[in-house]
Design a protein around this motif. Structure first.
Motif, PDB file in Angstrom:
ATOM      1  N   ASN A 255      -1.355  19.374  34.757  1.00  0.00           N
ATOM      2  CA  ASN A 255      -1.530  18.509  35.924  1.00  0.00           C
ATOM      3  C   ASN A 255      -2.384  19.201  36.988  1.00  0.00           C
ATOM      4  OD1 ASN A 255       0.173  16.549  34.803  1.00  0.00           O
ATOM      5  ND2 ASN A 255       1.992  17.583  35.587  1.00  0.00           N
ATOM      6  N   GLY A 256      -3.464  18.527  37.409  1.00  0.00           N
ATOM      7  CA  GLY A 256      -4.309  19.053  38.464  1.00  0.00           C
ATOM      8  C   GLY A 256      -5.292  20.114  38.029  1.00  0.00           C
ATOM      9  N   LEU A 257      -5.279  20.509  36.770  1.00  0.00           N
ATOM     10  CA  LEU A 257      -6.170  21.542  36.261  1.00  0.00           C
ATOM     11  C   LEU A 257      -7.166  20.926  35.285  1.00  0.00           C
ATOM     12  CD1 LEU A 257      -3.624  24.442  35.569  1.00  0.00           C
ATOM     13  CD2 LEU A 257      -5.153  24.208  37.539  1.00  0.00           C
ATOM     14  N   SER A 258      -8.376  21.479  35.288  1.00  0.00           N
ATOM     15  CA  SER A 258      -9.391  21.046  34.324  1.00  0.00           C
ATOM     16  C   SER A 258      -9.349  21.965  33.115  1.00  0.00           C
ATOM     17  CB  SER A 258     -10.786  21.082  34.955  1.00  0.00           C
ATOM     18  OG  SER A 258     -10.866  20.191  36.048  1.00  0.00           O
ATOM     19  N   LEU A 259      -9.338  21.365  31.921  1.00  0.00           N
ATOM     20  CA  LEU A 259      -9.313  22.165  30.695  1.00  0.00           C
ATOM     21  C   LEU A 259     -10.728  22.640  30.382  1.00  0.00           C
ATOM     22  CD1 LEU A 259      -7.921  23.227  28.110  1.00  0.00           C
ATOM     23  CD2 LEU A 259      -8.409  21.007  27.070  1.00  0.00           C
ATOM     24  N   ASP A 260     -10.909  23.966  30.309  1.00  0.00           N
ATOM     25  CA  ASP A 260     -12.195  24.538  29.923  1.00  0.00           C
ATOM     26  C   ASP A 260     -12.257  24.762  28.416  1.00  0.00           C
ATOM     27  OD1 ASP A 260     -13.005  24.538  32.581  1.00  0.00           O
ATOM     28  OD2 ASP A 260     -12.173  26.529  32.940  1.00  0.00           O
ATOM     29  N   ARG A 261     -11.210  25.294  27.857  1.00  0.00           N
ATOM     30  CA  ARG A 261     -11.131  25.455  26.410  1.00  0.00           C
ATOM     31  C   ARG A 261      -9.718  25.860  26.023  1.00  0.00           C
ATOM     32  NH1 ARG A 261     -13.669  30.377  27.851  1.00  0.00           N
ATOM     33  NH2 ARG A 261     -12.625  32.245  27.045  1.00  0.00           N
ATOM     34  N   ILE A 262      -9.416  25.656  24.747  1.00  0.00           N
ATOM     35  CA  ILE A 262      -8.140  26.125  24.204  1.00  0.00           C
ATOM     36  C   ILE A 262      -8.329  27.551  23.725  1.00  0.00           C
ATOM     37  CG2 ILE A 262      -6.402  25.780  22.415  1.00  0.00           C
ATOM     38  CD1 ILE A 262      -7.029  22.807  22.481  1.00  0.00           C
ATOM     39  N   GLU A 263      -7.600  28.458  24.313  1.00  0.00           N
ATOM     40  CA  GLU A 263      -7.727  29.876  23.985  1.00  0.00           C
ATOM     41  C   GLU A 263      -7.009  30.226  22.696  1.00  0.00           C
ATOM     42  OE1 GLU A 263      -8.914  33.916  24.693  1.00  0.00           O
ATOM     43  OE2 GLU A 263      -9.558  31.989  25.521  1.00  0.00           O
ATOM     44  N   ASN A 264      -5.814  29.682  22.527  1.00  0.00           N
ATOM     45  CA  ASN A 264      -5.005  30.023  21.353  1.00  0.00           C
ATOM     46  C   ASN A 264      -3.986  28.922  21.123  1.00  0.00           C
ATOM     47  OD1 ASN A 264      -2.218  31.459  20.417  1.00  0.00           O
ATOM     48  ND2 ASN A 264      -3.982  32.378  19.380  1.00  0.00           N
TER      49      ASN A 264
ATOM     50  N   VAL B   6       0.852  -1.191   0.000  1.00  0.00           N
ATOM     51  CA  VAL B   6       0.000   0.000   0.000  1.00  0.00           C
ATOM     52  C   VAL B   6       0.890   1.245   0.000  1.00  0.00           C
ATOM     53  CG1 VAL B   6      -1.775   1.286   1.267  1.00  0.00           C
ATOM     54  CG2 VAL B   6      -1.815  -1.222   1.213  1.00  0.00           C
ATOM     55  N   PRO B   7       0.606   2.226  -0.874  1.00  0.00           N
ATOM     56  CA  PRO B   7       1.427   3.434  -0.934  1.00  0.00           C
ATOM     57  C   PRO B   7       1.162   4.359   0.256  1.00  0.00           C
ATOM     58  CG  PRO B   7      -0.435   3.628  -2.429  1.00  0.00           C
ATOM     59  CD  PRO B   7      -0.493   2.241  -1.866  1.00  0.00           C
ATOM     60  N   PHE B   8       2.223   4.856   0.846  1.00  0.00           N
ATOM     61  CA  PHE B   8       2.135   5.786   1.961  1.00  0.00           C
ATOM     62  C   PHE B   8       3.103   6.952   1.733  1.00  0.00           C
ATOM     63  CE2 PHE B   8       0.023   2.403   4.158  1.00  0.00           C
ATOM     64  CZ  PHE B   8      -0.613   2.963   5.257  1.00  0.00           C
ATOM     65  N   TRP B   9       2.669   8.132   2.125  1.00  0.00           N
ATOM     66  CA  TRP B   9       3.578   9.266   2.273  1.00  0.00           C
ATOM     67  C   TRP B   9       3.967   9.332   3.745  1.00  0.00           C
ATOM     68  CZ3 TRP B   9       5.174  10.672  -2.245  1.00  0.00           C
ATOM     69  CH2 TRP B   9       4.312  10.661  -3.352  1.00  0.00           C
ATOM     70  N   ILE B  10       5.261   9.401   4.007  1.00  0.00           N
ATOM     71  CA  ILE B  10       5.762   9.411   5.377  1.00  0.00           C
ATOM     72  C   ILE B  10       6.396  10.773   5.638  1.00  0.00           C
ATOM     73  CG2 ILE B  10       7.223   8.255   7.064  1.00  0.00           C
ATOM     74  CD1 ILE B  10       4.984   6.508   5.944  1.00  0.00           C
ATOM     75  N   TYR B  11       5.881  11.474   6.653  1.00  0.00           N
ATOM     76  CA  TYR B  11       6.281  12.852   6.919  1.00  0.00           C
ATOM     77  C   TYR B  11       7.170  12.938   8.158  1.00  0.00           C
ATOM     78  CZ  TYR B  11       2.604  13.912   3.565  1.00  0.00           C
ATOM     79  OH  TYR B  11       1.837  13.964   2.431  1.00  0.00           O
ATOM     80  N   HIS B  12       8.119  13.882   8.074  1.00  0.00           N
ATOM     81  CA  HIS B  12       9.028  14.152   9.188  1.00  0.00           C
ATOM     82  C   HIS B  12       9.075  15.668   9.393  1.00  0.00           C
ATOM     83  CE1 HIS B  12      10.686  10.105   8.146  1.00  0.00           C
ATOM     84  NE2 HIS B  12      10.538  10.552   6.907  1.00  0.00           N
ATOM     85  N   CYS B  13       9.108  16.111  10.642  1.00  0.00           N
ATOM     86  CA  CYS B  13       9.220  17.552  10.898  1.00  0.00           C
ATOM     87  C   CYS B  13       9.466  17.786  12.380  1.00  0.00           C
ATOM     88  CB  CYS B  13       7.954  18.285  10.458  1.00  0.00           C
ATOM     89  SG  CYS B  13       6.512  17.929  11.493  1.00  0.00           S
ATOM     90  N   SER B  14       9.758  19.041  12.708  1.00  0.00           N
ATOM     91  CA  SER B  14       9.773  19.511  14.089  1.00  0.00           C
ATOM     92  C   SER B  14       8.737  20.618  14.211  1.00  0.00           C
ATOM     93  CB  SER B  14      11.165  20.021  14.479  1.00  0.00           C
ATOM     94  OG  SER B  14      12.106  18.962  14.488  1.00  0.00           O
ATOM     95  N   VAL B  15       8.151  20.738  15.388  1.00  0.00           N
ATOM     96  CA  VAL B  15       7.090  21.720  15.597  1.00  0.00           C
ATOM     97  C   VAL B  15       7.416  22.580  16.809  1.00  0.00           C
ATOM     98  CG1 VAL B  15       4.637  22.058  16.090  1.00  0.00           C
ATOM     99  CG2 VAL B  15       5.352  20.188  14.591  1.00  0.00           C
ATOM    100  N   ASP B  16       7.459  23.900  16.604  1.00  0.00           N
ATOM    101  CA  ASP B  16       7.491  24.861  17.701  1.00  0.00           C
ATOM    102  C   ASP B  16       6.043  25.254  17.989  1.00  0.00           C
ATOM    103  OD1 ASP B  16      10.191  24.922  18.122  1.00  0.00           O
ATOM    104  OD2 ASP B  16      10.556  26.636  16.823  1.00  0.00           O
ATOM    105  N   ALA B  17       5.590  25.020  19.198  1.00  0.00           N
ATOM    106  CA  ALA B  17       4.190  25.274  19.517  1.00  0.00           C
ATOM    107  C   ALA B  17       4.057  26.190  20.721  1.00  0.00           C
ATOM    108  CB  ALA B  17       3.460  23.955  19.788  1.00  0.00           C
ATOM    109  N   GLN B  18       3.097  27.081  20.637  1.00  0.00           N
ATOM    110  CA  GLN B  18       2.718  27.942  21.758  1.00  0.00           C
ATOM    111  C   GLN B  18       1.205  27.805  21.929  1.00  0.00           C
ATOM    112  OE1 GLN B  18       4.002  29.781  18.855  1.00  0.00           O
ATOM    113  NE2 GLN B  18       6.003  28.935  19.377  1.00  0.00           N
ATOM    114  N   MET B  19       0.766  27.478  23.140  1.00  0.00           N
ATOM    115  CA  MET B  19      -0.651  27.258  23.379  1.00  0.00           C
ATOM    116  C   MET B  19      -1.082  27.914  24.681  1.00  0.00           C
ATOM    117  SD  MET B  19      -1.230  23.313  22.135  1.00  0.00           S
ATOM    118  CE  MET B  19      -3.003  23.587  22.076  1.00  0.00           C
TER     119      MET B  19
END
Length: 356
Positions: free
Chosen positions: A271-280, A154-167
């Motif tokens: 840890n120990g916090l409840s997620l209400d929503r993702i702001e950004n 089966v044909p697959f595209w295999i991706y590689h990368c690094s991600v800088d994330a701010q949330m």
């Protein structure tokens, strides 16, 4: 007199006011107070969103040669194999396939993970897979049925990368206690921020439209340390599907998978916090590469009462996935047997108790 400014509370999102007398910002909704300078820094940070660049580049453009193409006149599947492959039927619908022509306009795969099990070994794994399924129709496990299994790359595209994330997350923490005759719930609200870099290697995306993406994801993982450079010799005795989606189309699926994994990883750090929503959420991709792979899959199509059931087996690990039919006669026979035994036991207990 209070001066109203157009800020939102970082904790609850409500509209807040600056009080010139106290020199502080107060939220009337959650009673949180802020220093003005701190609030300004938060607003400036929220406005800094880098442009997300997620385009992956394929490092080679060599065309595939030395193989022939087969076409299924029933479902339209285009399959490739080496010139000596004797193709009898389509791995997707079991209809006859015929030689079409030399393959053209297809990229040569970078790597292939060879099949690790032959057909007899896969049949043994299927027998084990069937063992704990008492309501499976008996004819389903018939040897002649299993003989129809086919190995396909089966044909697959295999991706590689690094991600800088701010949330940024709207979070909360609740404390429960009693005060006099009252049960009290005390809720504290927070704006939680996370940032970091995550490396992703070997993110697979199925490039064939004839197989559901969920099915291919279900038979993961593959051990990519066992990859080898592609040679047409690996197609001997097997077939290979032609990719229907190029790397640019498939990268959208890869990006969604990477973004979802990144978000899930960051949420786990609350840890120990409840997620209400993702702001950004802001993510920047770099060191982006994509390779073209052929991965080994065994496919078995089985018919039961006018329905087709398809099993997929990882050709490297032997993992089996797929839906199976239920023999309703066997199911109800078993149910009635259990019911009768239960009634006999209840009757016996009643006779014993009354007799005593």
């Amino acid at each position: 007199m209070s001066d109203v400014i157009n800020y939102r509370c970082p904790s609850c999102g409500g509209e807040i006011c600056f009080d010139g007398n106290t020199q502080q910002v107060t939220c009337p909704y959650c009673d949180t107070t802020f220093e003005l300078e701190t609030l300004k820094q938060y607003e400036e940070l929220s406005c800094k969103t880098k442009k997300d660049e997620k385009s992956f580049e394929l490092h080679q453009q060599e065309n595939l040669e030395g193989v022939v193409s087969y076409i299924c006149e029933s479902c339209g599947a285009q399959i490739i194999g080496d010139e000596n492959t004797v193709a009898t039927s389509c791995p997707y619908c079991n209809s006859p396939i015929v030689v079409n022509d030399k393959v053209s306009g297809q990229l040569k795969p970078d790597y292939v993970i060879p099949f690790q099990f032959n057909k007899d070994q896969i049949k043994d794994k299927l027998s084990i897979f069937y063992q704990d399924k008492p309501f499976l129709p008996k004819t389903f496990t018939n040897e002649s049925f299993i003989d129809e299994i086919k190995g396909i790359y089966v044909p697959f595209w295999i991706y590689h990368c690094s991600v800088d994330a701010q949330m940024k997350f709207r979070t909360s923490k609740r404390r429960y206690y009693s005060s006099g005759n009252y049960n009290v719930t005390e809720t504290s609200y927070y704006l939680s921020t996370r940032e970091g870099t995550i490396g992703f290697d070997y993110v697979p995306v199925d490039a064939s439209l004839k197989i559901e993406d969920d099915s291919m994801q279900s038979i993961e993982p593959f051990d990519f340390s066992k990859k080898v450079d592609f040679e047409t010799a690996y197609l001997a005795g097997y077939l290979a599907d032609k990719y229907d989606e190029d790397e640019k189309v498939s990268e959208k699926k890869a990006v969604r998978r990477i973004e979802t994994t990144t978000k899930d990883y960051f949420v786990e750090t609350l840890n120990g916090l409840s997620l209400d929503r993702i702001e950004n959420a802001s993510m920047q991709f770099y060191d982006k590469e994509v390779d073209y792979y052929l991965l080994p899959v065994w496919i078995l199509n089985l018919k039961w009462q006018e329905d087709i059931y398809t099993l997929y087996i990882n050709g490297q690990t032997g993992k089996v996935i797929g839906n199976l039919p239920v023999d309703k006669k066997a199911y109800w026979a078993y149910f009635m047997k259990v019911f009768v035994i239960a009634m006999i036991m209840v009757t016996a207990i009643a006779i014993f108790v009354l007799g005593g």
